[in-house]
Design a protein around this motif. Structure first.
Motif, PDB file in Angstrom:
ATOM      1  N   LEU A   1       0.583  -1.076  -0.057  1.00  0.00           N
ATOM      2  CA  LEU A   1      -0.061  -0.038  -0.008  1.00  0.00           C
ATOM      3  C   LEU A   1       0.881   1.191   0.054  1.00  0.00           C
ATOM      4  O   LEU A   1       0.748   2.224  -0.784  1.00  0.00           O
ATOM      5  CB  LEU A   1      -0.851   0.078   1.217  1.00  0.00           C
ATOM      6  N   ALA A   2       1.951   1.079   0.828  1.00  0.00           N
ATOM      7  CA  ALA A   2       2.785   2.356   0.891  1.00  0.00           C
ATOM      8  C   ALA A   2       3.559   2.600  -0.563  1.00  0.00           C
ATOM      9  O   ALA A   2       3.607   3.819  -0.948  1.00  0.00           O
ATOM     10  CB  ALA A   2       3.813   2.159   2.007  1.00  0.00           C
ATOM     11  N   PHE A   3       4.007   1.621  -1.214  1.00  0.00           N
ATOM     12  CA  PHE A   3       4.697   1.786  -2.355  1.00  0.00           C
ATOM     13  C   PHE A   3       3.695   2.118  -3.368  1.00  0.00           C
ATOM     14  O   PHE A   3       3.931   2.722  -4.569  1.00  0.00           O
ATOM     15  CB  PHE A   3       5.567   0.537  -2.617  1.00  0.00           C
ATOM     16  N   CYS A   4       2.424   1.858  -3.515  1.00  0.00           N
ATOM     17  CA  CYS A   4       1.657   2.598  -4.557  1.00  0.00           C
ATOM     18  C   CYS A   4       1.809   3.802  -4.556  1.00  0.00           C
ATOM     19  O   CYS A   4       1.798   4.467  -5.701  1.00  0.00           O
ATOM     20  CB  CYS A   4       0.239   2.217  -3.821  1.00  0.00           C
ATOM     21  N   PHE A   5       2.185   4.384  -3.398  1.00  0.00           N
ATOM     22  CA  PHE A   5       2.117   6.146  -3.534  1.00  0.00           C
ATOM     23  C   PHE A   5       3.842   6.509  -3.563  1.00  0.00           C
ATOM     24  O   PHE A   5       4.265   7.510  -4.248  1.00  0.00           O
ATOM     25  CB  PHE A   5       1.620   6.683  -2.368  1.00  0.00           C
ATOM     26  N   ILE A   6       4.768   5.879  -2.976  1.00  0.00           N
ATOM     27  CA  ILE A   6       6.084   6.084  -3.087  1.00  0.00           C
ATOM     28  C   ILE A   6       6.649   5.898  -4.590  1.00  0.00           C
ATOM     29  O   ILE A   6       7.421   6.849  -4.895  1.00  0.00           O
ATOM     30  CB  ILE A   6       6.792   5.141  -2.176  1.00  0.00           C
ATOM     31  N   ASN A   7       6.183   4.931  -5.238  1.00  0.00           N
ATOM     32  CA  ASN A   7       6.491   4.751  -6.475  1.00  0.00           C
ATOM     33  C   ASN A   7       5.945   5.810  -7.549  1.00  0.00           C
ATOM     34  O   ASN A   7       6.734   6.332  -8.204  1.00  0.00           O
ATOM     35  CB  ASN A   7       5.930   3.425  -6.949  1.00  0.00           C
ATOM     36  N   ILE A   8       4.821   6.484  -6.955  1.00  0.00           N
ATOM     37  CA  ILE A   8       4.320   7.664  -7.854  1.00  0.00           C
ATOM     38  C   ILE A   8       5.546   8.632  -7.735  1.00  0.00           C
ATOM     39  O   ILE A   8       5.772   9.464  -8.866  1.00  0.00           O
ATOM     40  CB  ILE A   8       3.196   8.060  -7.201  1.00  0.00           C
TER      41      ILE A   8
ATOM     42  N   GLY B   1      -0.541  -3.567  -6.993  1.00  0.00           N
ATOM     43  CA  GLY B   1      -0.491  -2.363  -5.745  1.00  0.00           C
ATOM     44  C   GLY B   1       0.761  -1.464  -5.970  1.00  0.00           C
ATOM     45  O   GLY B   1       0.404  -0.128  -5.773  1.00  0.00           O
ATOM     46  N   SER B   2       1.683  -1.876  -6.239  1.00  0.00           N
ATOM     47  CA  SER B   2       2.915  -0.901  -6.451  1.00  0.00           C
ATOM     48  C   SER B   2       3.013  -0.043  -7.627  1.00  0.00           C
ATOM     49  O   SER B   2       3.278   1.021  -7.682  1.00  0.00           O
ATOM     50  CB  SER B   2       4.440  -1.719  -6.509  1.00  0.00           C
TER      51      SER B   2
ATOM     52  N   ILE C   1       7.257  14.714  -0.794  1.00  0.00           N
ATOM     53  CA  ILE C   1       6.156  13.934  -0.488  1.00  0.00           C
ATOM     54  C   ILE C   1       6.599  12.480  -0.452  1.00  0.00           C
ATOM     55  O   ILE C   1       6.306  11.896   0.494  1.00  0.00           O
ATOM     56  CB  ILE C   1       5.234  13.707  -1.738  1.00  0.00           C
ATOM     57  N   GLY C   2       7.440  12.004  -1.107  1.00  0.00           N
ATOM     58  CA  GLY C   2       8.029  10.427  -1.053  1.00  0.00           C
ATOM     59  C   GLY C   2       8.404  10.260   0.282  1.00  0.00           C
ATOM     60  O   GLY C   2       8.274   8.965   1.130  1.00  0.00           O
ATOM     61  N   LEU C   3       9.237  10.956   0.709  1.00  0.00           N
ATOM     62  CA  LEU C   3      10.171  10.977   1.916  1.00  0.00           C
ATOM     63  C   LEU C   3       8.963  11.226   3.091  1.00  0.00           C
ATOM     64  O   LEU C   3       9.219  10.602   4.123  1.00  0.00           O
ATOM     65  CB  LEU C   3      11.359  12.117   2.027  1.00  0.00           C
ATOM     66  N   ALA C   4       8.055  11.905   3.007  1.00  0.00           N
ATOM     67  CA  ALA C   4       6.934  11.980   4.013  1.00  0.00           C
ATOM     68  C   ALA C   4       6.365  10.869   4.224  1.00  0.00           C
ATOM     69  O   ALA C   4       6.064  10.300   5.261  1.00  0.00           O
ATOM     70  CB  ALA C   4       6.205  13.239   3.595  1.00  0.00           C
ATOM     71  N   ILE C   5       5.951  10.233   2.958  1.00  0.00           N
ATOM     72  CA  ILE C   5       5.315   9.082   3.365  1.00  0.00           C
ATOM     73  C   ILE C   5       6.201   7.876   3.799  1.00  0.00           C
ATOM     74  O   ILE C   5       5.586   6.842   4.556  1.00  0.00           O
ATOM     75  CB  ILE C   5       5.117   8.473   1.846  1.00  0.00           C
ATOM     76  N   VAL C   6       7.593   7.736   3.445  1.00  0.00           N
ATOM     77  CA  VAL C   6       8.263   6.668   4.192  1.00  0.00           C
ATOM     78  C   VAL C   6       8.336   6.763   5.482  1.00  0.00           C
ATOM     79  O   VAL C   6       8.402   6.043   6.444  1.00  0.00           O
ATOM     80  CB  VAL C   6       9.720   6.701   3.594  1.00  0.00           C
ATOM     81  N   ALA C   7       8.690   8.370   6.196  1.00  0.00           N
ATOM     82  CA  ALA C   7       8.445   8.551   7.629  1.00  0.00           C
ATOM     83  C   ALA C   7       7.216   8.067   8.347  1.00  0.00           C
ATOM     84  O   ALA C   7       7.200   7.502   9.167  1.00  0.00           O
ATOM     85  CB  ALA C   7       8.673  10.169   7.584  1.00  0.00           C
ATOM     86  N   SER C   8       6.046   8.223   7.641  1.00  0.00           N
ATOM     87  CA  SER C   8       4.982   7.988   8.113  1.00  0.00           C
ATOM     88  C   SER C   8       4.531   6.385   8.393  1.00  0.00           C
ATOM     89  O   SER C   8       4.191   5.879   9.386  1.00  0.00           O
ATOM     90  CB  SER C   8       3.747   8.736   7.560  1.00  0.00           C
ATOM     91  N   VAL C   9       5.250   5.675   7.412  1.00  0.00           N
ATOM     92  CA  VAL C   9       5.249   4.248   7.253  1.00  0.00           C
ATOM     93  C   VAL C   9       6.288   3.790   8.796  1.00  0.00           C
ATOM     94  O   VAL C   9       5.677   2.626   9.414  1.00  0.00           O
ATOM     95  CB  VAL C   9       5.583   3.629   6.116  1.00  0.00           C
ATOM     96  N   LEU C  10       7.202   4.381   8.792  1.00  0.00           N
ATOM     97  CA  LEU C  10       8.150   3.966   9.940  1.00  0.00           C
ATOM     98  C   LEU C  10       7.671   4.296  11.416  1.00  0.00           C
ATOM     99  O   LEU C  10       7.930   3.589  12.213  1.00  0.00           O
ATOM    100  CB  LEU C  10       9.370   4.653   9.764  1.00  0.00           C
ATOM    101  N   CYS C  11       6.217   4.605  11.153  1.00  0.00           N
ATOM    102  CA  CYS C  11       5.904   4.817  12.588  1.00  0.00           C
ATOM    103  C   CYS C  11       4.715   3.939  13.029  1.00  0.00           C
ATOM    104  O   CYS C  11       4.279   3.577  14.171  1.00  0.00           O
ATOM    105  CB  CYS C  11       4.679   6.247  12.757  1.00  0.00           C
ATOM    106  N   VAL C  12       4.745   2.889  12.047  1.00  0.00           N
ATOM    107  CA  VAL C  12       3.769   1.524  12.301  1.00  0.00           C
ATOM    108  C   VAL C  12       4.759   0.594  12.863  1.00  0.00           C
ATOM    109  O   VAL C  12       5.660   0.378  12.325  1.00  0.00           O
ATOM    110  CB  VAL C  12       3.264   1.262  10.821  1.00  0.00           C
TER     111      VAL C  12
END
Length: 425
Positions: free
Chosen positions: A249-256, A376-377, A407-418
């Motif tokens: 799910l995360a890489f669906c947006f990180i790849n964008i 998904g990716s 934006i990509g870096l922000a998504i990665v940082a949010s995933v690391l909160c899980v």
């Protein structure tokens, strides 16, 4: 008197990388097949953007060409996973190689005769993407079977090291071809590599690899039901592992963000914004490959890695930071070094992801799960390619790189909160 037992020697890196060749009859043929076709693909990676920008000069058009490639790829994935788990996976790869050979040969002939139009390129690239969408789940499923646990880390790392090795040669070769000859020679070379890859797979079928046995027999009237049921089984497997479904799910947006920059705007940065020779872009891609090789050697030097969740996403942060830093330099040398860092980070993540899939997913369902992973990716990549190209034309490529990398870096940082991601071992 007690005599100390001799110390057990720690396996050297070279010995670890030899294991797949020694312990698997199938690995050499599969490895050689992909290595050869990867050489042609790495040449085309440099030449295709140069051809598009020479024909149109537009980042929007480059985005549309990549959308024409990616859209059939994505649409094929839900069906290809079911096909791969039901039919002979190696023969599916062979079919894909033959069709891709025909596509690359057709582009080479059209360029050589000065007959290639953007419309023709759209059609041929779309067919190529369709075959890629069939090939990749099959190849991943065959790897999951051939890369047994005792050779898994070494086989994955060795495959990536060799692939990145030809990616070092390929981009420079592509830059030399398009600078000194014609792009048609590059596409012709790519076509030839797919033909050789087909022959390697033919040997694999005849001499080494044992195809899936006991394929389920399904009547025509039950095909639709079976397809839906088996697809749901793949979804159920993903839901059982938070590391898998959260990352997809995360890489669906990180790849964008990341892939749009790498595919659309990095070539623009070299050719259009800085006006550098195509060879400079080839050197940049080569440096990305060198960074990836370094990462693969490091990863393959150990049988087991701890804290893989933090390590994987930390590497993705490193890659995103390198893309962001490209907006602050105009030096070809600095850009090439940043591409090396970007390649290093994405390779670390890719190897951790590949080994985790091979560990967590049952072999009989691997095709379906991988197709869902790819879907998904990459589902939004057609939109990404168009969007990145269009935005770059509107507000400028440098600003677009800054926005999407951030934006990509922000998504990665949010995933690391899980917690499930941080604690993945």
């Amino acid at each position: 008197m007690q005599i100390d037992a001799p110390l057990k020697k720690k396996p050297r890196m070279f010995d670890l990388f030899l294991l797949p060749f020694i312990q698997s009859r199938s690995f050499p043929y599969l490895w050689l097949s992909q290595l050869i076709s990867m050489l042609g693909g790495s040449v085309t990676t440099v030449i295709l953007p140069m051809v598009v920008y020479s024909l149109t000069g537009s980042t929007t058009m480059m985005g549309l060409v990549m959308t024409a490639y990616m859209l059939p790829y994505v649409l094929m994935l839900p069906l290809s996973g079911w096909i791969v788990d039901r039919y002979d996976r190696v023969r599916i790869m062979m079919l894909s190689d033959i069709v891709r050979f025909i596509v690359m040969l057709a582009i080479a002939v059209l360029i050589f005769t000065d007959s290639l139009s953007v419309r023709m390129l759209f059609g041929l690239v779309s067919l190529y993407g369709l075959m890629e969408g069939l090939f990749h789940p099959a190849y991943s499923a065959v790897r999951a079977t051939v890369f047994t646990p005792d050779i898994r880390n070494a086989a994955n790392a060795l495959t990536q090291v060799s692939n990145q090795g030809v990616r070092i040669i390929g981009p420079i070769l592509g830059g030399l071809i398009i600078s000194s000859m014609s792009a048609s020679y590059g596409f012709g070379l790519d076509a030839l590599t797919y033909l050789i890859s087909y022959l390697c797979l033919l040997v694999l079928v005849k001499k080494a690899f044992v195809s899936r046995q006991n394929k389920p027999e399904t009547s025509t009237s039950k095909l639709s039901f079976a397809w839906k049921r088996e697809l749901l089984e793949g979804i159920t497997i993903l839901k059982g592992h938070p590391w898998l479904w959260i990352t997809i799910l995360a890489f669906c947006f990180i790849n964008i963000c990341y892939t749009g920059i790498i595919v659309i705007l990095v070539p623009w940065l070299f050719k259009v914004h800085l006006g550098l020779d195509p060879l400079a872009y080839g050197v940049g891609i080569t440096c990305s490959g060198a960074g990836a090789i370094t990462a693969a050697l490091l990863f393959g030097s150990k049988r087991h890695w701890r804290h893989r969740g933090i390590l994987a996403y930390g590497a993705v942060i490193l890659s995103g930071a390198a893309l962001l830093a490209m907006t602050f330099t105009t030096s070809p040398v600095a850009l090439s070094l940043l591409m090396a860092v970007q390649g290093f980070g994405l390779m670390i993540f890719g190897l951790i992801w590949e080994t985790s899939l091979q560990e967590l997913v049952p072999p009989e369902a691997f095709g379906r799960v991988v197709s869902l992973d790819l879907l998904g990716s990459f589902a939004l990549l057609p939109l990404s390619y168009f969007l990145v190209g269009w935005i770059a034309d509107q507000i400028g490529g440098v600003i677009t790189i800054t926005i999407f990398a951030s934006i990509g870096l922000a998504i990665v940082a949010s995933v690391l909160c899980v917690p499930a991601i941080r604690r993945f071992q």
